[in-house]
Design a protein around this motif. Sequence first.
Motif, PDB file in Angstrom:
ATOM      1  N   ASN A  27       0.797  -1.231   0.000  1.00  0.00           N
ATOM      2  CA  ASN A  27       0.000   0.000   0.000  1.00  0.00           C
ATOM      3  C   ASN A  27       0.830   1.282   0.000  1.00  0.00           C
ATOM      4  O   ASN A  27       0.494   2.255   0.668  1.00  0.00           O
ATOM      5  CB  ASN A  27      -0.925   0.019   1.227  1.00  0.00           C
ATOM      6  N   GLY A  28       1.939   1.296  -0.740  1.00  0.00           N
ATOM      7  CA  GLY A  28       2.760   2.494  -0.770  1.00  0.00           C
ATOM      8  C   GLY A  28       3.553   2.713   0.500  1.00  0.00           C
ATOM      9  O   GLY A  28       4.098   3.802   0.713  1.00  0.00           O
ATOM     10  N   VAL A  29       3.645   1.693   1.337  1.00  0.00           N
ATOM     11  CA  VAL A  29       4.416   1.770   2.581  1.00  0.00           C
ATOM     12  C   VAL A  29       5.486   0.684   2.536  1.00  0.00           C
ATOM     13  O   VAL A  29       5.166  -0.500   2.426  1.00  0.00           O
ATOM     14  CB  VAL A  29       3.528   1.561   3.823  1.00  0.00           C
ATOM     15  N   THR A  30       6.748   1.079   2.574  1.00  0.00           N
ATOM     16  CA  THR A  30       7.847   0.115   2.634  1.00  0.00           C
ATOM     17  C   THR A  30       8.216  -0.096   4.095  1.00  0.00           C
ATOM     18  O   THR A  30       8.534   0.855   4.810  1.00  0.00           O
ATOM     19  CB  THR A  30       9.066   0.601   1.851  1.00  0.00           C
ATOM     20  N   VAL A  31       8.152  -1.356   4.519  1.00  0.00           N
ATOM     21  CA  VAL A  31       8.386  -1.709   5.920  1.00  0.00           C
ATOM     22  C   VAL A  31       9.752  -2.368   6.027  1.00  0.00           C
ATOM     23  O   VAL A  31      10.033  -3.357   5.353  1.00  0.00           O
ATOM     24  CB  VAL A  31       7.292  -2.668   6.431  1.00  0.00           C
ATOM     25  N   HIS A  32      10.619  -1.814   6.875  1.00  0.00           N
ATOM     26  CA  HIS A  32      11.951  -2.360   7.125  1.00  0.00           C
ATOM     27  C   HIS A  32      11.978  -2.954   8.536  1.00  0.00           C
ATOM     28  O   HIS A  32      11.791  -2.221   9.519  1.00  0.00           O
ATOM     29  CB  HIS A  32      13.026  -1.268   7.037  1.00  0.00           C
ATOM     30  N   VAL A 142       2.394   0.332  18.135  1.00  0.00           N
ATOM     31  CA  VAL A 142       3.502  -0.581  18.437  1.00  0.00           C
ATOM     32  C   VAL A 142       3.109  -2.021  18.119  1.00  0.00           C
ATOM     33  O   VAL A 142       3.895  -2.780  17.534  1.00  0.00           O
ATOM     34  CB  VAL A 142       3.923  -0.444  19.915  1.00  0.00           C
ATOM     35  N   HIS A 143       1.891  -2.405  18.490  1.00  0.00           N
ATOM     36  CA  HIS A 143       1.426  -3.772  18.202  1.00  0.00           C
ATOM     37  C   HIS A 143       1.377  -4.032  16.698  1.00  0.00           C
ATOM     38  O   HIS A 143       1.846  -5.077  16.225  1.00  0.00           O
ATOM     39  CB  HIS A 143       0.046  -3.975  18.827  1.00  0.00           C
ATOM     40  N   LEU A 144       0.843  -3.085  15.934  1.00  0.00           N
ATOM     41  CA  LEU A 144       0.794  -3.247  14.476  1.00  0.00           C
ATOM     42  C   LEU A 144       2.198  -3.307  13.889  1.00  0.00           C
ATOM     43  O   LEU A 144       2.457  -4.081  12.950  1.00  0.00           O
ATOM     44  CB  LEU A 144      -0.005  -2.093  13.854  1.00  0.00           C
ATOM     45  N   GLY A 145       3.117  -2.507  14.441  1.00  0.00           N
ATOM     46  CA  GLY A 145       4.504  -2.551  13.976  1.00  0.00           C
ATOM     47  C   GLY A 145       5.142  -3.907  14.214  1.00  0.00           C
ATOM     48  O   GLY A 145       5.896  -4.412  13.373  1.00  0.00           O
ATOM     49  N   ALA A 146       4.851  -4.511  15.366  1.00  0.00           N
ATOM     50  CA  ALA A 146       5.394  -5.840  15.654  1.00  0.00           C
ATOM     51  C   ALA A 146       4.840  -6.888  14.693  1.00  0.00           C
ATOM     52  O   ALA A 146       5.562  -7.782  14.232  1.00  0.00           O
ATOM     53  CB  ALA A 146       5.077  -6.226  17.099  1.00  0.00           C
ATOM     54  N   LEU A 147       3.557  -6.783  14.355  1.00  0.00           N
ATOM     55  CA  LEU A 147       2.964  -7.723  13.397  1.00  0.00           C
ATOM     56  C   LEU A 147       3.576  -7.548  12.008  1.00  0.00           C
ATOM     57  O   LEU A 147       3.825  -8.542  11.295  1.00  0.00           O
ATOM     58  CB  LEU A 147       1.448  -7.525  13.337  1.00  0.00           C
ATOM     59  N   LEU A 166      -2.747  -4.641   7.560  1.00  0.00           N
ATOM     60  CA  LEU A 166      -1.978  -4.093   8.673  1.00  0.00           C
ATOM     61  C   LEU A 166      -1.506  -2.671   8.383  1.00  0.00           C
ATOM     62  O   LEU A 166      -1.597  -1.788   9.247  1.00  0.00           O
ATOM     63  CB  LEU A 166      -0.770  -4.974   8.967  1.00  0.00           C
ATOM     64  N   THR A 167      -0.965  -2.447   7.175  1.00  0.00           N
ATOM     65  CA  THR A 167      -0.486  -1.099   6.854  1.00  0.00           C
ATOM     66  C   THR A 167      -1.645  -0.115   6.804  1.00  0.00           C
ATOM     67  O   THR A 167      -1.505   1.040   7.237  1.00  0.00           O
ATOM     68  CB  THR A 167       0.286  -1.074   5.526  1.00  0.00           C
ATOM     69  N   LEU A 170      -2.541   0.748  10.394  1.00  0.00           N
ATOM     70  CA  LEU A 170      -1.537   1.616  11.009  1.00  0.00           C
ATOM     71  C   LEU A 170      -1.631   3.040  10.459  1.00  0.00           C
ATOM     72  O   LEU A 170      -1.521   4.010  11.210  1.00  0.00           O
ATOM     73  CB  LEU A 170      -0.144   1.039  10.789  1.00  0.00           C
ATOM     74  N   LEU A 171      -1.849   3.165   9.154  1.00  0.00           N
ATOM     75  CA  LEU A 171      -1.986   4.488   8.552  1.00  0.00           C
ATOM     76  C   LEU A 171      -3.158   5.252   9.158  1.00  0.00           C
ATOM     77  O   LEU A 171      -3.044   6.436   9.494  1.00  0.00           O
ATOM     78  CB  LEU A 171      -2.188   4.362   7.046  1.00  0.00           C
ATOM     79  N   ILE A 172      -4.283   4.571   9.304  1.00  0.00           N
ATOM     80  CA  ILE A 172      -5.467   5.224   9.858  1.00  0.00           C
ATOM     81  C   ILE A 172      -5.199   5.685  11.289  1.00  0.00           C
ATOM     82  O   ILE A 172      -5.517   6.814  11.672  1.00  0.00           O
ATOM     83  CB  ILE A 172      -6.673   4.271   9.802  1.00  0.00           C
TER      84      ILE A 172
END
Length: 297
Positions: A27-32, A142-147, A166-167, A170-172
Amino acid sequence: MNTFPGEPIIGAPHGVTAVEHRSRTWNGVTVHALTIHVAPGEAWSLLTGEQTSLSIVLDEIGGRVEPRLKREQPLVSRRAAPGHINFSPGGMPLWGYTDGLRHVKEVRLDFDFTALPAVLGEDLDRLKIQTPRIHFHDDRIVHLGALLTAACEAPDEHSALYGDSLTLALLIDLLRLGTPQPEERSRGGLAPWQLRRVTDYLRAHLSDNVRLEELATMTGLSQSQFSRAFKASTGSPPHRWQMNERILQAQQHLVQGSSSLAEIALATGFTEQSHFTRVFSRMVGASPGAYRRARRG
């Protein structure tokens, strides 16, 4: 320092000995997903990138890491536990500083804000996304980031729908931070034709990596609107409905057919038999082999 393609840590790091790095984009979000190893003593790195980013510290071993606007200027807040978050607009200098840390586990999200209005179905608050927020706390983010970290580290375990969902969540949450929310109103579900079109498509593409954008487009809704309406109609978010349907289809194969477990796993969208067995056992309460033997007598 070990470097990796696309490594988001840049700018004269000191004391950083290695970085373990896994990335995925939804969704246009790169997760590292990052594990940063640090030598004894002081360590720092300048965390400045072209894209706006969100950094979530998930774990700290041997010490603590803090964000600094200037390397020599300590942070006022002294919360000792991990779980702190930094939101920095593109190009804003931000230092990560520690003294005594051995390693830190972090997830960093880089945003492509040109793609996000279509995902959310609304214009973005430009002031909010251009305003930095340093060292704040939000348990749900934080929980969404861990997932999302787990989805990066074990990509074969999770569907594209899962990462998209998930993204989006988190965005919302991120864009609503600090904004008083009106009382929640009852939201309608999908129209019968919309629900039928989407569920028929999911059943017909169980072995495909379906994206949330595909499903939303079928209904003429944004991803955010579609996700809310789908859950209102079915009681489950799209990725969970998809997983439930995969397990139902697998149960039918186990009872009615002669396919091997590996063949059933592939037919129902699992990348390998071991993943299929783990998910089936967790959701059904018995392994696929035990389920087949019990149903066939």
